[in-house]
Design a protein around this motif. Structure first.
Motif, short mmCIF file in Angstrom:
data_model
loop_
_atom_site.label_atom_id
_atom_site.label_comp_id
_atom_site.label_asym_id
_atom_site.label_seq_id
_atom_site.Cartn_x
_atom_site.Cartn_y
_atom_site.Cartn_z
N PRO A 77 -14.05 -5.18 -3.37
CA PRO A 77 -12.41 -5.43 -3.61
C PRO A 77 -11.43 -4.04 -3.33
O PRO A 77 -10.55 -4.44 -2.46
CB PRO A 77 -12.29 -5.79 -5.07
CG PRO A 77 -13.67 -6.48 -5.93
CD PRO A 77 -13.98 -5.09 -4.72
N THR A 78 -12.73 -2.97 -3.23
CA THR A 78 -11.07 -1.83 -3.78
C THR A 78 -11.17 -1.90 -1.86
O THR A 78 -9.64 -1.50 -1.16
CB THR A 78 -11.92 -0.73 -3.67
OG1 THR A 78 -12.47 -0.84 -5.22
CG2 THR A 78 -11.42 0.34 -3.36
N ARG A 79 -12.47 -2.34 -0.78
CA ARG A 79 -12.16 -1.94 0.27
C ARG A 79 -11.07 -3.14 0.61
O ARG A 79 -10.57 -2.73 2.06
CB ARG A 79 -13.50 -2.28 1.41
CG ARG A 79 -13.61 -2.16 2.99
CD ARG A 79 -14.66 -2.72 3.03
NE ARG A 79 -14.98 -2.55 4.63
CZ ARG A 79 -15.46 -2.43 5.53
NH1 ARG A 79 -17.54 -2.04 5.07
NH2 ARG A 79 -15.86 -2.62 6.65
N ARG A 80 -11.28 -4.25 0.46
CA ARG A 80 -10.45 -5.59 0.66
C ARG A 80 -8.73 -4.58 0.54
O ARG A 80 -7.86 -4.93 1.48
CB ARG A 80 -11.26 -6.55 0.06
CG ARG A 80 -11.88 -7.28 0.83
CD ARG A 80 -12.62 -7.92 0.13
NE ARG A 80 -11.83 -9.50 0.01
CZ ARG A 80 -11.60 -9.95 -1.06
NH1 ARG A 80 -11.72 -10.02 -1.89
NH2 ARG A 80 -10.59 -10.79 -0.25
N LEU A 134 0.29 3.25 -6.53
CA LEU A 134 0.88 4.60 -4.91
C LEU A 134 1.70 4.93 -5.89
O LEU A 134 1.34 5.97 -4.69
CB LEU A 134 1.65 3.13 -4.14
CG LEU A 134 0.64 1.91 -3.86
CD1 LEU A 134 1.60 0.77 -2.78
CD2 LEU A 134 0.09 2.37 -2.51
N ALA A 135 2.29 5.40 -6.41
CA ALA A 135 3.50 5.87 -6.87
C ALA A 135 2.62 6.77 -7.75
O ALA A 135 2.07 8.87 -7.06
CB ALA A 135 3.94 6.53 -7.64
N GLY A 143 -3.44 0.39 2.87
CA GLY A 143 -3.10 1.63 3.80
C GLY A 143 -2.94 2.46 4.40
O GLY A 143 -2.99 3.03 5.38
N THR A 144 -1.41 1.74 4.79
CA THR A 144 -1.18 2.13 5.70
C THR A 144 0.59 2.26 5.53
O THR A 144 0.45 2.23 4.12
CB THR A 144 -0.19 0.64 7.16
OG1 THR A 144 0.53 0.18 6.62
CG2 THR A 144 -1.22 -0.40 7.74
N LYS A 145 0.92 3.40 6.16
CA LYS A 145 1.93 4.36 5.57
C LYS A 145 3.17 3.46 5.75
O LYS A 145 3.83 3.71 4.79
CB LYS A 145 2.40 5.43 6.33
CG LYS A 145 2.32 4.78 7.50
CD LYS A 145 2.92 5.89 8.74
CE LYS A 145 3.29 5.93 9.93
NZ LYS A 145 3.55 6.99 11.52
#
Length: 128
Positions: A15-18, A100-101, A24-26
């Protein structure tokens, strides 16, 4: 998912990888931040683009489509000429802002150290 897959970043079903593959992009993290700051209000496409320096219209469109497909962003179109398109975070999207924060906070705290380590390594490499 089996217990063996859980937390195994080498497993494509982890799940983390997915999740990292998706967010995972800026550009994704910037879009979530801008929309979170506006929540619960909507933000027009043009305003998102203004608030995300360097993003192309196409990349913003692709990013928002992906976020909407995952259920993180809701899209609303007003049938005007030209159409006005609005975006807002869903509850699921809002729940992503906290993690994300935390990542942004970590980066603000440690990126200068990482940059310093890179400069030291570059100096060592050029001395060899």
């Amino acid at each position: 998912m089996t217990k063996a897959n859980r937390g195994d970043l080498f497993d494509p079903q982890c799940p983390t990888r997915r999740l990292l593959d998706r967010i995972g992009t800026k550009w994704t993290s910037m879009a979530v931040k801008v929309l979170a700051e506006a929540a619960p209000d909507e933000v027009r496409f043009a305003e998102l683009r203004r608030r995300m320096p360097g993003i192309s219209q196409k990349m913003l469109s692709v990013t928002l489509q992906s976020l909407a497909r995952d259920g993180l962003v809701a899209r609303r179109v007003e049938p005007t000429v030209p159409p006005r398109v609005y975006y807002r975070l869903t509850e699921l999207g809002l729940s992503l802002e906290g993690p994300l924060a935390a990542l942004r906070h970590w980066a603000e705290r440690y990126m200068s150290e990482i940059d310093r380590n890179n400069r030291l390594e570059d100096a060592r490499s050029s001395a060899d």
